[in-house]
Design a protein around this motif. Structure first.
Motif, PDB file in Angstrom:
ATOM      1  N   ARG A  99      44.431  43.505  27.687  1.00 36.04           N
ATOM      2  CA  ARG A  99      45.104  42.922  28.858  1.00 36.04           C
ATOM      3  C   ARG A  99      46.586  43.289  28.867  1.00 36.04           C
ATOM      4  N   SER A 100      47.214  43.270  27.698  1.00 34.82           N
ATOM      5  CA  SER A 100      48.632  43.640  27.616  1.00 34.82           C
ATOM      6  C   SER A 100      48.852  45.103  27.979  1.00 34.82           C
ATOM      7  N   ARG A 103      48.537  45.490  31.719  1.00 33.12           N
ATOM      8  CA  ARG A 103      49.723  44.931  32.370  1.00 33.12           C
ATOM      9  C   ARG A 103      50.900  45.904  32.256  1.00 33.12           C
ATOM     10  N   ARG A 107      52.874  47.924  35.235  1.00 35.23           N
ATOM     11  CA  ARG A 107      54.343  47.892  35.359  1.00 35.23           C
ATOM     12  C   ARG A 107      54.908  49.306  35.415  1.00 35.23           C
ATOM     13  N   ILE A 113      50.914  42.498  41.250  1.00 35.12           N
ATOM     14  CA  ILE A 113      49.622  41.817  41.144  1.00 35.12           C
ATOM     15  C   ILE A 113      49.084  41.610  42.551  1.00 35.12           C
ATOM     16  N   TYR A 133      45.860  44.889  39.983  1.00 32.90           N
ATOM     17  CA  TYR A 133      47.192  45.413  40.249  1.00 32.90           C
ATOM     18  C   TYR A 133      47.102  46.541  41.267  1.00 32.90           C
TER      19      TYR A 133
END
Length: 184
Positions: A99-100, A103, A107, A113, A133
């Motif tokens: 998940r990180s 993310r 970015r 989102i 995203y």
């Protein structure tokens, strides 16, 4: 086949309750001509059988650290949707790490989102959690699944895969439609 014994592996106290023959059974099953025909596999009549692992690709330990993020960026840059999913009980690749990474990828690509992290539904129950995203990159978890999601939760895995192939969002009444709204 005897109970608890396959040609290469014997069941132990540690493996009780686990199908220790899954590799053998899968190899046998996926090499059946009628199965290959049904899933449109081996259409070129390869001279060797299907196996879970093969020497053809020649993976090495050095491949373990290969960074796939540049490849994912190229795929997404061509507006091809990417879904990354993880079982919520995966002890091999923990979902928080995946998940990180997703993310951070969002970015880096400048994506906002488009669907906040929330439950997706399967058969009127929580199938897992997902966030999206930029209408092209999705991270999803599968509730109750370990490292091999389709093996641990076949029905939820099929639901996830089917929605992806059909270009649909995971079913959740709080998700906005894909058409129109791009930001919440």
């Amino acid at each position: 086949m005897q109970l608890g014994v396959c040609p290469l592996v014997r069941a132990t106290k540690i493996s009780l309750g686990v199908d220790v023959c899954v590799s053998y059974e899968s190899q046998f099953y996926f090499n059946l001509p009628e199965v290959q025909k049904a899933i449109h596999a081996n259409r070129t009549n390869l001279p060797y059988g299907w196996s879970m692992c093969s020497g053809i690709l020649n993976y090495t330990e050095a491949d373990v650290g290969t960074d796939i993020l540049p490849l994912l960026k190229r795929i997404i840059g061509n507006k091809i949707p990417v879904w990354v999913f993880s079982g919520d009980q995966d002890s091999v690749v923990p979902l928080l790490g995946s998940r990180s990474l997703v993310r951070e990828l969002a970015r880096d690509l400048g994506f906002e989102i488009t669907v906040p992290y929330g439950a997706w539904l399967h058969k009127a129950q929580v199938g897992g959690w997902a966030t999206e995203y930029g209408n092209v990159l999705t991270f999803a978890t599968v509730r109750g699944a370990s490292h091999m999601v389709p093996y641990a939760q076949p029905s939820r895995a099929l639901h996830l895969f089917s929605d992806f192939v059909r270009g649909r969002r995971l079913s959740n009444t709080t998700h906005p439609s894909i058409e129109g709204q791009t930001h919440l």
